[in-house]
Design an enzyme around this catalytic site. Structure first.
Site, PDB file in Angstrom:
ATOM      1  N   ARG A  63       0.840  -1.207   0.000  1.00  0.00           N
ATOM      2  CA  ARG A  63       0.000   0.000   0.000  1.00  0.00           C
ATOM      3  C   ARG A  63       0.870   1.250   0.000  1.00  0.00           C
ATOM      4  NH1 ARG A  63      -1.701   1.660   4.675  1.00  0.00           N
ATOM      5  NH2 ARG A  63      -2.409  -0.373   5.381  1.00  0.00           N
ATOM      6  N   ASP A 115      -8.515  18.693 -13.768  1.00  0.00           N
ATOM      7  CA  ASP A 115      -8.865  17.353 -14.244  1.00  0.00           C
ATOM      8  C   ASP A 115      -8.554  17.345 -15.744  1.00  0.00           C
ATOM      9  OD1 ASP A 115     -10.163  15.104 -15.301  1.00  0.00           O
ATOM     10  OD2 ASP A 115     -11.728  15.146 -13.769  1.00  0.00           O
TER      11      ASP A 115
END
Ligand SMILES: *Cc1c(COP(=O)(O)O)cnc(C)c1O
Length: 379
Positions: free
Chosen positions: A46, A170
């Site tokens: 992770r 974005d």
């Protein structure tokens, strides 16, 4: 180095151990530590693993960034960035922001005391007027979905610099091949890598890149803390997809330009929304900040009944949500991406009942135009 070469260099990172020219898929959640006192680069997957790292380096390179992070989906990437805000902070986002981002801004973050305002990002004065003492982030999405509004990235960056705000863009609709917001002064770029970056309608993925070490530290902290990381097999598929990003974007956006021109000349079509058309209000800004109008366009066939006829008659595109793939994807925003909006909200956002979105794939443009022509002849 040209973008074309950089794409291949970035996505083909040789394995230093075997010499394999493709990044190995390291299916390991944990990594052996050689010393009791000093741990190696990787400990738990992770927190980091070599396959994901290769993908993160590739995205960073393509966006001209120092730091890159991969997430399980675009929304995981966007949410993790927005979660770097704290209680009492305020973010200003484009009112045409992606529906999932809208949902996080309006239904999730307020529960943690993070405020927002949505404004028309084509109007720089409206952005500046919405700034409050607690404003921290300006959130850009250009071109916007599905109405293809263009935001002047340099204009927003100038406002942000004047007020010491962080800008986020974005860049999903353009991909780094067509537009590099960091080069224009944006602080953080986010992606739904599900779309053009991966490019094959096979995986979900998200990416975040930045050049600012302080922001990078916060994003990495959130990636590790929340844990919405991209798995190694999907990272490998993403790297495989990126190898052809340049040829796909070039082919699809050339075709989109021709299709937009064809639709503009077709009397059955009442409106064509494509920033590569000189008639588009954002045309000059688009060509100043991106290589082309991109591979996505929307067009209006006048009514819902006409939209149904056209969708049912079209043979080549798949009719579905999503975009940015090798196959042309046709969608009907009022019932798909924007189904949560009521009739008045749809109209306010320019999403008229006859609006169809067309994400152009790699089919021969002559075949796509012939297909559109036969379908439009029925209305
Ligand atoms: C699809 C999309 C997202 C969300 O990405 P997922 O990978 O579906 O989570 C965000 N922004 C834009 C512009 C998108 O098109």
């Amino acid at each position: 180095m040209s973008d074309w070469t950089q794409i291949i260099q970035a996505s083909t990172q040789h394995d230093p151990i075997s010499g394999a020219i493709n990044t190995p898929i390291q299916l390991s959640s944990t990594f052996d530590q050689k010393s009791f006192d000093v741990f190696g680069e990787y400990d738990y997957a992770r927190s980091g693993n070599p396959t994901r790292q290769a993908g993160e380096n590739a995205i960073a390179t393509l966006e001209h960034a120092k730091y890159g992070y991969l997430f399980s989906t675009g929304m995981a990437a966007i949410s993790s960035v927005l979660l770097t805000l704290s209680k009492g902070d305020h973010v200003i986002a484009s009112k045409h922001v992606y529906g999932g981002t809208f949902r996080v801004l309006t239904d999730v973050l307020p529960r943690f005391g993070i405020e927002h305002d949505l404004v028309d990002f084509a109007d720089l004065a409206a952005i500046e007027a919405a700034i409050k003492p607690n404003t921290k982030y300006l959130y850009i999405e250009t071109p916007s979905n599905p109405v293809l509004h263009i935001t002047d990235i340099l204009g927003v960056v100038a406002i942000a610099q004047k007020h010491h705000l962080v800008t986020i863009a974005d860049n999903t609709f353009m991909s780094p091949f067509l537009q590099k917001p960091l080069d224009l002064g944006v602080d953080i770029v986010v992606h739904s890598a599900t779309k053009f970056l991966a490019g094959h309608s096979d995986i979900l993925a998200g990416a975040v890149v930045t050049n600012d070490q302080g922001l990078a530290d916060q994003i990495y902290f959130m990636q590790n803390a929340v844990g919405a990381t991209l798995g190694v097999t999907d990272t490998w598929l993403l790297l495989r997809g990126i190898k052809t990003l340049g040829v796909r974007m070039q082919q699809s956006s050339n075709s989109a330009q021709k299709i937009a021109e064809y639709l503009s000349a077709n009397k059955k079509v009442t409106r064509v929304l494509y920033p590569g058309l000189p008639s588009h209000p954002g045309y000059a800004i688009q060509l100043s900040q991106a290589k082309s109008g991109g591979a996505v366009l929307s067009f209006d066939v006048g009514s819902e009944a006409n939209a149904r006829t056209v969708v049912e008659a079209l043979q080549l595109p798949v009719f579905s949500v999503s975009l940015g793939a090798v196959e042309t994807i046709l969608s009907y925003p009022p019932k798909m991406s924007h189904a949560e909006l009521d009739a008045a909200e749809l109209l306010e956002n320019g999403i008229t009942p006859g609006l169809l979105r067309f994400s152009v794939g790699l089919e021969d443009v002559a075949d796509l135009i012939a297909d559109l022509d036969q379908a439009l002849a029925l209305i």
